[in-house]
Design an enzyme around this catalytic site. Structure first.
Site, PDB file in Angstrom:
ATOM      1  N   ASP A  27     -14.951  43.772  64.241  1.00  0.00           N
ATOM      2  CA  ASP A  27     -14.448  42.496  63.804  1.00  0.00           C
ATOM      3  C   ASP A  27     -13.139  42.479  63.082  1.00  0.00           C
ATOM      4  O   ASP A  27     -12.756  41.784  62.041  1.00  0.00           O
ATOM      5  CB  ASP A  27     -15.776  41.686  63.120  1.00  0.00           C
ATOM      6  CG  ASP A  27     -16.553  41.391  63.743  1.00  0.00           C
ATOM      7  OD1 ASP A  27     -16.966  41.657  64.804  1.00  0.00           O
ATOM      8  OD2 ASP A  27     -17.880  40.966  63.045  1.00  0.00           O
ATOM      9  N   LYS A 139     -19.968  39.065  69.749  1.00  0.00           N
ATOM     10  CA  LYS A 139     -21.023  38.879  69.238  1.00  0.00           C
ATOM     11  C   LYS A 139     -21.361  37.469  68.497  1.00  0.00           C
ATOM     12  O   LYS A 139     -20.296  37.258  67.733  1.00  0.00           O
ATOM     13  CB  LYS A 139     -21.690  40.247  68.385  1.00  0.00           C
ATOM     14  CG  LYS A 139     -20.629  40.269  67.371  1.00  0.00           C
ATOM     15  CD  LYS A 139     -20.910  41.637  66.516  1.00  0.00           C
ATOM     16  CE  LYS A 139     -19.889  41.640  65.135  1.00  0.00           C
ATOM     17  NZ  LYS A 139     -20.208  40.728  64.156  1.00  0.00           N
ATOM     18  N   CYS A 172     -20.881  42.624  58.257  1.00  0.00           N
ATOM     19  CA  CYS A 172     -20.982  42.900  59.781  1.00  0.00           C
ATOM     20  C   CYS A 172     -20.834  44.188  59.719  1.00  0.00           C
ATOM     21  O   CYS A 172     -21.840  44.866  60.698  1.00  0.00           O
ATOM     22  CB  CYS A 172     -19.906  42.067  60.539  1.00  0.00           C
ATOM     23  SG  CYS A 172     -20.223  40.514  60.666  1.00  0.00           S
TER      24      CYS A 172
HETATM   25  N1  TIU Z   1     -17.513  40.123  60.503  1.00  0.00           N
HETATM   26  C1  TIU Z   1     -17.984  39.840  59.381  1.00  0.00           C
HETATM   27  O1  TIU Z   1     -18.225  40.468  58.369  1.00  0.00           O
HETATM   28  N2  TIU Z   1     -18.235  38.432  59.312  1.00  0.00           N
HETATM   29  C2  TIU Z   1     -18.623  37.708  58.371  1.00  0.00           C
HETATM   30  O2  TIU Z   1     -18.856  36.539  58.056  1.00  0.00           O
HETATM   31  N3  TIU Z   1     -18.208  38.259  56.993  1.00  0.00           N
HETATM   32  C3  TIU Z   1     -18.015  37.811  55.785  1.00  0.00           C
HETATM   33  O3  TIU Z   1     -17.898  38.975  54.860  1.00  0.00           O
HETATM   34  N4  TIU Z   1     -18.314  36.589  55.346  1.00  0.00           N
END
Ligand code: TIU
Length: 230
Positions: A27, A139, A172
């Site tokens: 991500d 995802k 994530c």
């Molecule tokens: N990619 C990921 O970690 N999604 C989140 O929503 N992370 C947060 O820390 N909010």
């Protein structure tokens, strides 16, 4: 079979069989790293993430691209334009931000719709952009194995070990490592190639992963040290 890299990880050194090791970048999207993205909409200060993890991520990508690893994977948290793959809890449940800051809304003009696939803000940051031959896994959830083909992709390539980096560490990244661990993949978390909005949670995650003899996996402090060992 093939070259094996010995890496100075904790709680003990790991042996990485390169031909069955994948780099997994989680991500690295503007939605989490840039002002006006989803992380910002959730109320976080997003401004410190890039400096903390992107130089390390760049080192990992450069090293991986010069090797015969099994795969380079880039995940992205992304929803379909009609949001049909976003559960109600995540879209509009009681813990969601105010209406105008929710998934599918526009917080900053140039970023497009929050967390929607194809929006400029949902794309990868420049430093971590996938190249030809690398695999992009969209995802809908936090874990990269949930409602994706990731497990099948890794199995088909004979992957046994994952080098893991990305954002955010305790959300994530940690979720994905726990999913991978349950599926039998050995994971190495690279500390200077991951970041959290909440620094104490990054530190806690690193400690959790390698506690109890490495209950979730291994950790290595610097991408540089891992890259040198590969
Ligand atoms: N990619 C990921 O970690 N999604 C989140 O929503 N992370 C947060 O820390 N909010």
């Amino acid at each position: 079979e093939g070259p094996i890299a010995k890496v100075n990880t904790l709680p003990k050194p790991v042996s990485l069989p390169l031909k069955s090791t994948a780099l997994v970048c989680i991500d690295f999207q503007k939605d989490f790293l840039d002002v006006g993205g989803f992380g910002h909409a959730l109320g976080n200060d997003v401004t410190k993430l890039a400096d903390e993890c992107l130089p390390g991520a760049a080192k990992l990508l450069e090293a991986a691209r010069n090797l015969p690893l099994a795969a380079i994977i880039h995940t992205k948290e992304a929803h379909l334009e009609d949001l049909s793959d976003c559960c109600e809890m995540k879209l509009s449940g009681p813990r969601c931000p105010p209406e105008d800051k929710r998934i599918g809304k526009v917080l900053a003009e140039g970023m497009g719709r929050l967390l929607v696939d194809g929006s400029p803000g949902n794309d990868f940051v420049d430093v971590a952009k996938p190249r030809d031959g690398e695999i992009v896994v969209p995802k809908p959830g936090k874990g990269a194995f949930f409602l994706t083909g990731l497990n099948e992709i890794l199995r088909a390539k004979g992957v046994s070990h994952l080098i893991v980096c990305g954002v955010t560490t305790e959300v994530c990244v940690q979720t994905t490592m726990r999913e991978a661990n349950d599926r039998g993949y050995e994971c190495v978390l690279v500390e200077d190639a991951t970041a959290s909005y909440i620094p104490k949670f990054k530190a806690a995650t690193i400690e959790m992963v390698r506690s109890q003899g490495g209950i979730v996996g291994y950790t290595v402090e610097k991408a540089e040290d891992l890259a040198r060992a590969l």
